[in-house]
Design a protein around this motif. Structure first.
Motif, mmCIF file in Angstrom:
data_model
loop_
_atom_site.group_PDB
_atom_site.id
_atom_site.type_symbol
_atom_site.label_atom_id
_atom_site.label_comp_id
_atom_site.label_asym_id
_atom_site.label_seq_id
_atom_site.Cartn_x
_atom_site.Cartn_y
_atom_site.Cartn_z
ATOM 1 N N ILE A 93 0.840 -1.207 0.000
ATOM 2 C CA ILE A 93 0.000 0.000 0.000
ATOM 3 C C ILE A 93 0.873 1.255 0.000
ATOM 4 C CG2 ILE A 93 -1.622 1.357 1.389
ATOM 5 C CD1 ILE A 93 -2.842 -1.305 2.305
ATOM 6 N N VAL A 94 1.881 1.279 0.866
ATOM 7 C CA VAL A 94 2.783 2.431 0.923
ATOM 8 C C VAL A 94 3.569 2.562 -0.373
ATOM 9 C CG1 VAL A 94 4.806 3.391 2.098
ATOM 10 C CG2 VAL A 94 2.961 2.351 3.430
ATOM 11 N N GLY A 95 4.064 1.429 -0.884
ATOM 12 C CA GLY A 95 4.839 1.470 -2.125
ATOM 13 C C GLY A 95 4.046 1.973 -3.307
ATOM 14 N N GLY A 96 2.743 1.672 -3.333
ATOM 15 C CA GLY A 96 1.905 2.137 -4.437
ATOM 16 C C GLY A 96 1.421 3.562 -4.272
ATOM 17 N N ALA A 97 1.576 4.114 -3.064
ATOM 18 C CA ALA A 97 1.038 5.448 -2.792
ATOM 19 C C ALA A 97 2.085 6.553 -2.867
ATOM 20 C CB ALA A 97 0.379 5.470 -1.416
ATOM 21 N N ILE A 98 3.373 6.201 -2.775
ATOM 22 C CA ILE A 98 4.415 7.223 -2.740
ATOM 23 C C ILE A 98 5.163 7.264 -4.070
ATOM 24 C CG2 ILE A 98 4.695 6.993 -0.250
ATOM 25 C CD1 ILE A 98 7.205 5.338 -0.749
ATOM 26 N N SER A 99 5.910 8.334 -4.257
ATOM 27 C CA SER A 99 6.729 8.492 -5.458
ATOM 28 C C SER A 99 8.112 8.970 -5.033
ATOM 29 C CB SER A 99 6.086 9.490 -6.425
ATOM 30 O OG SER A 99 6.898 9.662 -7.575
ATOM 31 N N LEU A 100 9.104 8.111 -5.215
ATOM 32 C CA LEU A 100 10.469 8.425 -4.810
ATOM 33 C C LEU A 100 11.430 7.976 -5.908
ATOM 34 C CD1 LEU A 100 10.380 7.220 -1.083
ATOM 35 C CD2 LEU A 100 10.479 9.587 -1.870
ATOM 36 N N PRO A 101 12.680 8.445 -5.863
ATOM 37 C CA PRO A 101 13.659 8.003 -6.864
ATOM 38 C C PRO A 101 13.887 6.498 -6.797
ATOM 39 C CG PRO A 101 14.449 9.947 -5.697
ATOM 40 C CD PRO A 101 13.225 9.477 -4.970
ATOM 41 N N PHE A 102 14.330 5.959 -7.908
ATOM 42 C CA PHE A 102 14.607 4.517 -7.989
ATOM 43 C C PHE A 102 15.648 4.142 -6.933
ATOM 44 C CE2 PHE A 102 17.091 0.924 -9.601
ATOM 45 C CZ PHE A 102 16.078 0.007 -9.840
ATOM 46 N N GLY A 103 15.438 3.058 -6.264
ATOM 47 C CA GLY A 103 16.333 2.596 -5.210
ATOM 48 C C GLY A 103 15.828 3.037 -3.855
ATOM 49 N N LEU A 104 15.689 4.344 -3.662
ATOM 50 C CA LEU A 104 15.174 4.849 -2.392
ATOM 51 C C LEU A 104 13.739 4.387 -2.169
ATOM 52 C CD1 LEU A 104 15.500 6.615 0.119
ATOM 53 C CD2 LEU A 104 14.767 8.588 -1.270
ATOM 54 N N HIS A 105 12.983 4.332 -3.259
ATOM 55 C CA HIS A 105 11.589 3.883 -3.172
ATOM 56 C C HIS A 105 11.524 2.457 -2.609
ATOM 57 C CE1 HIS A 105 7.424 4.101 -5.321
ATOM 58 N NE2 HIS A 105 7.350 3.443 -4.181
ATOM 59 N N ALA A 106 12.330 1.570 -3.143
ATOM 60 C CA ALA A 106 12.330 0.178 -2.683
ATOM 61 C C ALA A 106 12.823 0.075 -1.242
ATOM 62 C CB ALA A 106 13.201 -0.676 -3.598
ATOM 63 N N VAL A 107 13.804 0.884 -0.884
ATOM 64 C CA VAL A 107 14.324 0.861 0.487
ATOM 65 C C VAL A 107 13.225 1.237 1.474
ATOM 66 C CG1 VAL A 107 15.904 2.000 2.099
ATOM 67 C CG2 VAL A 107 16.720 1.292 -0.156
ATOM 68 N N VAL A 108 12.426 2.243 1.130
ATOM 69 C CA VAL A 108 11.328 2.661 1.998
ATOM 70 C C VAL A 108 10.313 1.525 2.151
ATOM 71 C CG1 VAL A 108 9.352 4.229 2.202
ATOM 72 C CG2 VAL A 108 11.592 5.116 1.541
ATOM 73 N N VAL A 109 10.012 0.849 1.062
ATOM 74 C CA VAL A 109 9.056 -0.266 1.118
ATOM 75 C C VAL A 109 9.596 -1.374 2.028
ATOM 76 C CG1 VAL A 109 7.907 -2.066 -0.225
ATOM 77 C CG2 VAL A 109 8.089 0.245 -1.150
ATOM 78 N N VAL A 110 10.882 -1.675 1.914
ATOM 79 C CA VAL A 110 11.489 -2.720 2.751
ATOM 80 C C VAL A 110 11.437 -2.314 4.223
ATOM 81 C CG1 VAL A 110 13.666 -3.871 3.332
ATOM 82 C CG2 VAL A 110 12.979 -3.636 0.937
ATOM 83 N N VAL A 111 11.761 -1.059 4.503
ATOM 84 C CA VAL A 111 11.737 -0.575 5.889
ATOM 85 C C VAL A 111 10.320 -0.636 6.456
ATOM 86 C CG1 VAL A 111 12.059 1.456 7.357
ATOM 87 C CG2 VAL A 111 13.777 0.878 5.636
ATOM 88 N N VAL A 112 9.331 -0.253 5.647
ATOM 89 C CA VAL A 112 7.937 -0.308 6.089
ATOM 90 C C VAL A 112 7.534 -1.746 6.399
ATOM 91 C CG1 VAL A 112 5.540 -0.007 5.342
ATOM 92 C CG2 VAL A 112 7.211 1.806 4.954
ATOM 93 N N GLY A 113 7.943 -2.691 5.551
ATOM 94 C CA GLY A 113 7.629 -4.094 5.794
ATOM 95 C C GLY A 113 8.224 -4.597 7.097
ATOM 96 N N ALA A 114 9.509 -4.271 7.316
ATOM 97 C CA ALA A 114 10.169 -4.713 8.548
ATOM 98 C C ALA A 114 9.518 -4.071 9.774
ATOM 99 C CB ALA A 114 11.655 -4.368 8.494
ATOM 100 N N ALA A 115 9.203 -2.778 9.680
ATOM 101 C CA ALA A 115 8.601 -2.071 10.805
ATOM 102 C C ALA A 115 7.214 -2.627 11.131
ATOM 103 C CB ALA A 115 8.512 -0.577 10.501
ATOM 104 N N THR A 116 6.447 -2.940 10.096
ATOM 105 C CA THR A 116 5.105 -3.495 10.325
ATOM 106 C C THR A 116 5.176 -4.850 11.013
ATOM 107 O OG1 THR A 116 4.280 -2.346 8.356
ATOM 108 C CG2 THR A 116 2.949 -4.160 9.208
ATOM 109 N N GLY A 117 6.078 -5.716 10.539
ATOM 110 C CA GLY A 117 6.243 -7.015 11.175
ATOM 111 C C GLY A 117 6.678 -6.887 12.622
ATOM 112 N N ALA A 118 7.612 -5.959 12.889
ATOM 113 C CA ALA A 118 8.098 -5.760 14.247
ATOM 114 C C ALA A 118 6.987 -5.239 15.162
ATOM 115 C CB ALA A 118 9.282 -4.798 14.246
ATOM 116 N N LEU A 119 6.212 -4.276 14.671
ATOM 117 C CA LEU A 119 5.140 -3.709 15.488
ATOM 118 C C LEU A 119 4.058 -4.742 15.793
ATOM 119 C CD1 LEU A 119 4.771 -0.173 13.844
ATOM 120 C CD2 LEU A 119 5.709 -0.710 16.108
ATOM 121 N N TRP A 120 3.728 -5.559 14.798
ATOM 122 C CA TRP A 120 2.683 -6.572 15.011
ATOM 123 C C TRP A 120 3.151 -7.622 16.014
ATOM 124 C CZ3 TRP A 120 -2.128 -5.808 14.162
ATOM 125 C CH2 TRP A 120 -3.050 -6.873 14.113
ATOM 126 N N CYS A 121 4.406 -8.026 15.912
ATOM 127 C CA CYS A 121 4.961 -8.980 16.869
ATOM 128 C C CYS A 121 5.183 -8.303 18.225
ATOM 129 C CB CYS A 121 6.280 -9.542 16.351
ATOM 130 S SG CYS A 121 6.955 -10.909 17.317
#
Length: 356
Positions: A93-121
């Motif tokens: 959802i975050v990856g499809g909603a934001i617009s960032l330069p190539f590379g940084l965009h994917a890094v943000v998506v990865v960080v969001v995924g890790a943060a979501t998993g950590a918060l849920w656990c």
């Protein structure tokens, strides 16, 4: 000599046990074990099976490492299934909603995924640390809750594509290119993330004070506390780390192939990760072999119908292999313990005789 025997004997016994038990299961089902194995191995060289095995093994490896971190602390993170699926959904959802330069965009998506998993656990971690709630119960409940949360998020932020409801597509700037092998398929770029996580886990486990405290607390919380280790802090950080790594497991497919999260997103990785961690004895290299074996059995089983063997037999084989490993290591552990007790007994008898 004893060290090498202790290291090599359990896996050797596990291989023998699993070979015997798996052959017995296949014979009982009316299948030829040799022909079945030959068909499964032959499947690897056909089409994109080899690439599929590697891609799926990368996801299996991440969830298994997440489980292994919990196991080091005698914590059973049953919620990995919900953590990786919810993390993949939120990251998409975050990856499809934001617009960032190539590379940084994917890094943000990865960080969001890790943060979501950590918060849920982290919800289960807080309940255990401050209210004494078993992580087994809380993570199972969170698994069920995640299904509803995912359905709500997809319904709210998703869009209909044919007969499937999914999130907005991640633009090319957020996608991670893979290594193409033509008609054989493409290895996800984030397979390298699994390798990096494995190296990081190995260093954390064997080369840092935190890794020592992690294992020490798992072996004896009382002794660890006596040594100055904050057991509550260890439980909290271990579960947060486990959840963060679990949150990465769905991202190779999201960023490398699908570029969206749909209601048909793969399930079952979390529970497989628990078995693979047991299979690999929580060791980064052992878990890697376990992930590859599990993925091989999954993907090569698709060809068993060609020789009249139901592909569901693979589920029994996977369980049999895990059982063989557990039994083999337990037998060797008891044998080594008995041998140590005999050595201590002889030493005490010798000391007593000398004094007399």
């Amino acid at each position: 000599m004893n060290t090498w025997r202790a290291r090599l004997l359990p896996p050797a016994l596990a291989i023998v046990f699993s070979a015997v038990l798996c052959s017995a299961v296949l014979l009982f089902s009316g299948a030829d074990p040799v022909a079945t194995l030959a068909e499964m191995i032959g499947r690897v060289g056909r089409g994109g099976t080899a690439v599929d095995i590697l891609n799926t093994a990368a996801a299996y490896y991440l969830v298994a490492i997440a489980a292994a971190i919990g196991f080091q602390m005698n914590l059973l993170n049953i919620g990995i299934e919900g953590q990786y699926r919810l993390a993949a959904c939120v990251a998409a959802i975050v990856g499809g909603a934001i617009s960032l330069p190539f590379g940084l965009h994917a890094v943000v998506v990865v960080v969001v995924g890790a943060a979501t998993g950590a918060l849920w656990c982290g919800i289960a971690a807080l309940l255990k640390v401050y209210r004494g709630v078993s992580e087994v119960i809380s993570t199972i409940m969170l698994n069920t809750l995640s299904i509803g949360v995912i359905a709500y998020l997809v319904q709210t932020f998703g869009e209909l594509r044919g007969n499937t409801l999914g999130t907005a597509a991640i633009p090319p700037s957020g996608q991670v290119p893979g290594l193409s092998f033509g008609s054989a398929g493409t290895v996800f770029g984030l397979v390298l993330l699994s390798v990096a996580i494995g190296v990081g886990y190995a260093l954390l486990r064997d080369r840092t004070r935190y890794g020592f405290d992690l294992r020490a607390t798992g072996l004896s919380p009382t002794a660890a506390r006596a040594g100055g280790v904050d057991s509550k802090k260890m439980v909290l950080t271990a579960m947060l780390l486990s959840g963060a790594i679990a949150g990465l497991a769905g991202l190779p497919e999201i960023l490398g192939r699908d570029h969206t999260f749909t209601i048909n997103f793969p399930t079952g990785y979390g529970f497989a990760g628990l078995a693979i961690a047991l299979l690999g004895r929580n060791h980064p290299v052992g878990v890697a072999f376990g992930a590859l074996l599990w993925s091989f059995l999954d993907k090569s089983s698709l060809t068993l119908d060609n020789i009249g063997v139901p592909k569901e037999i693979v589920i029994i084989l996977q369980g049999t292999i895990v059982l063989s490993v557990v039994v083999a290591y337990e037998l060797v552990r008891r044998r080594e313990l008995a041998a140590e007790q005999r050595r201590v007994g002889r030493a005490l008898a010798t000391t007593g005789g000398d004094r007399a």
